[in-house]
Write an enzyme that holds these catalytic residues in place. Structure first.
Site, PDB file in Angstrom:
ATOM      1  N   ASP A  11      31.041  43.450  64.123  1.00 39.69           N
ATOM      2  CA  ASP A  11      31.936  44.575  64.471  1.00 39.69           C
ATOM      3  C   ASP A  11      32.878  44.303  65.655  1.00 39.69           C
ATOM      4  OD1 ASP A  11      30.297  45.589  62.525  1.00 39.69           O
ATOM      5  OD2 ASP A  11      29.614  47.328  63.646  1.00 39.69           O
ATOM      6  N   ASP A  56      32.545  47.639  60.660  1.00 33.88           N
ATOM      7  CA  ASP A  56      32.200  49.043  60.486  1.00 33.88           C
ATOM      8  C   ASP A  56      33.386  49.648  59.729  1.00 33.88           C
ATOM      9  OD1 ASP A  56      29.931  50.577  61.235  1.00 33.88           O
ATOM     10  OD2 ASP A  56      31.073  51.629  62.792  1.00 33.88           O
ATOM     11  N   HIS A  58      34.254  53.112  57.928  1.00 36.35           N
ATOM     12  CA  HIS A  58      33.838  54.467  57.569  1.00 36.35           C
ATOM     13  C   HIS A  58      34.946  55.276  56.893  1.00 36.35           C
ATOM     14  CE1 HIS A  58      30.246  53.853  59.915  1.00 36.35           C
ATOM     15  NE2 HIS A  58      30.843  53.899  61.089  1.00 36.35           N
ATOM     16  N   HIS A  91      35.528  56.673  64.484  1.00 36.29           N
ATOM     17  CA  HIS A  91      35.854  55.274  64.802  1.00 36.29           C
ATOM     18  C   HIS A  91      35.867  54.463  63.515  1.00 36.29           C
ATOM     19  CE1 HIS A  91      31.473  55.527  64.601  1.00 36.29           C
ATOM     20  NE2 HIS A  91      31.505  54.282  64.157  1.00 36.29           N
ATOM     21  N   LYS A 114      30.581  47.691  56.077  1.00 36.16           N
ATOM     22  CA  LYS A 114      29.370  48.527  56.064  1.00 36.16           C
ATOM     23  C   LYS A 114      29.702  49.928  56.546  1.00 36.16           C
ATOM     24  CE  LYS A 114      28.056  46.961  60.674  1.00 36.16           C
ATOM     25  NZ  LYS A 114      28.087  48.250  61.361  1.00 36.16           N
ATOM     26  N   CYS A 158      24.529  47.927  66.535  1.00 33.71           N
ATOM     27  CA  CYS A 158      24.699  47.127  65.319  1.00 33.71           C
ATOM     28  C   CYS A 158      24.176  45.697  65.448  1.00 33.71           C
ATOM     29  CB  CYS A 158      26.143  47.170  64.867  1.00 33.71           C
ATOM     30  SG  CYS A 158      26.584  48.833  64.259  1.00 33.71           S
TER      31      CYS A 158
HETATM   32  C1  VGL Z   1      28.280  50.847  66.105  1.00 31.50           C
HETATM   33  C2  VGL Z   1      27.947  52.994  66.811  1.00 31.50           C
HETATM   34  C3  VGL Z   1      28.499  53.477  65.649  1.00 31.50           C
HETATM   35  C4  VGL Z   1      28.169  49.380  66.408  1.00 31.50           C
HETATM   36  C5  VGL Z   1      28.828  51.310  64.933  1.00 31.50           C
HETATM   37  O1  VGL Z   1      28.965  48.583  65.873  1.00 31.50           O
HETATM   38  O2  VGL Z   1      27.279  49.013  67.210  1.00 31.50           O
HETATM   39  N1  VGL Z   1      27.834  51.690  67.034  1.00 31.50           N
HETATM   40  N2  VGL Z   1      28.929  52.632  64.717  1.00 31.50           N
HETATM   41 ZN    ZN Z   2      30.011  53.333  63.040  1.00 29.05          ZN
END
Ligand code: VGL
Ligand code: ZN
Length: 210
Positions: A11, A56, A58, A91, A114, A158
């Site tokens: 990420d 990430d 979403h 995010h 993901k 993550c």
């Molecule tokens: C993450 C919070 C929400 C991460 C992803 O990449 O650690 N943290 N989504």
């Molecule tokens: Zn996330």
């Protein structure tokens, strides 16, 4: 020497970095951090290590967004179907600028996306919270990978979840500690203990660069 080792860069996206004033900027994820990560990955690649990234990714109405739960705010926790879901500022919305990778193009062989199911979060790069596989394990197995070097964001979410699933799946797991950054010191301390207890090793980036 790295033919059965892969690096997983978790990420490394604009929304998680202070460099880009991200929606969920992780402290310490500045220009130097991003540059060091890219340099280390390039050096590993030059030594035959495969480089994979997770993203990430979403939908705009994702269950982890505080905006999907009227009356709740960012960093609250709620109970959903018997598990605790932490709520985040929106995010890494699919195709948005904040979801863009900060790694040089062509460094990563493949990006694994993901968290695309609106109903389930996915801190792990292997499985979402509904238990659905992302395809990362299959990809690694197809390439005869048995050891993983893991770095990226965020250490306490993550990176931690990806490393713990990797251990459960039978991989040797090594985290490049200074190429991670954490959302908060207390969850980072907790993560460190859980990871060490699970058998994860920690290494410095310097020791990987010959
Ligand atoms: C993450 C919070 C929400 C991460 C992803 O990449 O650690 N943290 N989504
Ligand atoms: Zn996330």
């Amino acid at each position: 020497m790295f033919s059965t080792t892969a690096a997983i860069i978790v990420d490394l996206q604009k929304d998680f970095t202070t460099l880009m004033n991200g929606a969920l900027a992780v402290p310490g994820s500045d220009e130097h951090f991003i540059q060091q990560t890219a340099e280390c990955a390039a050096a590993l690649k030059a030594q035959g290590c495969r480089i994979y990234g997770t993203l990430d990714w979403h939908p705009a109405d994702h269950i982890s967004f505080c905006t999907s739960h009227p009356g709740k705010k960012a960093f609250d926790s709620i109970e959903i179907d018997g598990h605790t879901q932490k709520l985040w500022p929106p995010h890494c919305v699919q195709e948005s600028d904040g979801a863009a990778s900060l790694l040089p193009p062509d460094l990563c062989e493949t990006f694994i996306k993901k968290g695309s199911n609106p109903r389930f979060d996915s801190y792990s790069g292997f499985f979402d919270d509904g238990g659905v596989a992302t395809g990362l394990d299959d990809l690694l197995k197809q390439n005869h990978i048995d050891a993983l070097l893991i770095c990226g964001l965020a250490f306490d979410y993550c990176v931690k979840a990806t490393a713990l699933d990797a251990i459960r799946l039978g991989y040797t797991v090594i985290i490049i500690k200074e190429l991670t950054a954490a959302v908060a010191p207390d969850s980072a301390e907790q993560a460190q203990q859980e990871l060490a207890a699970a058998g994860v090793c920690f290494i410095s980036a310097e020791s990987l660069l010959f």
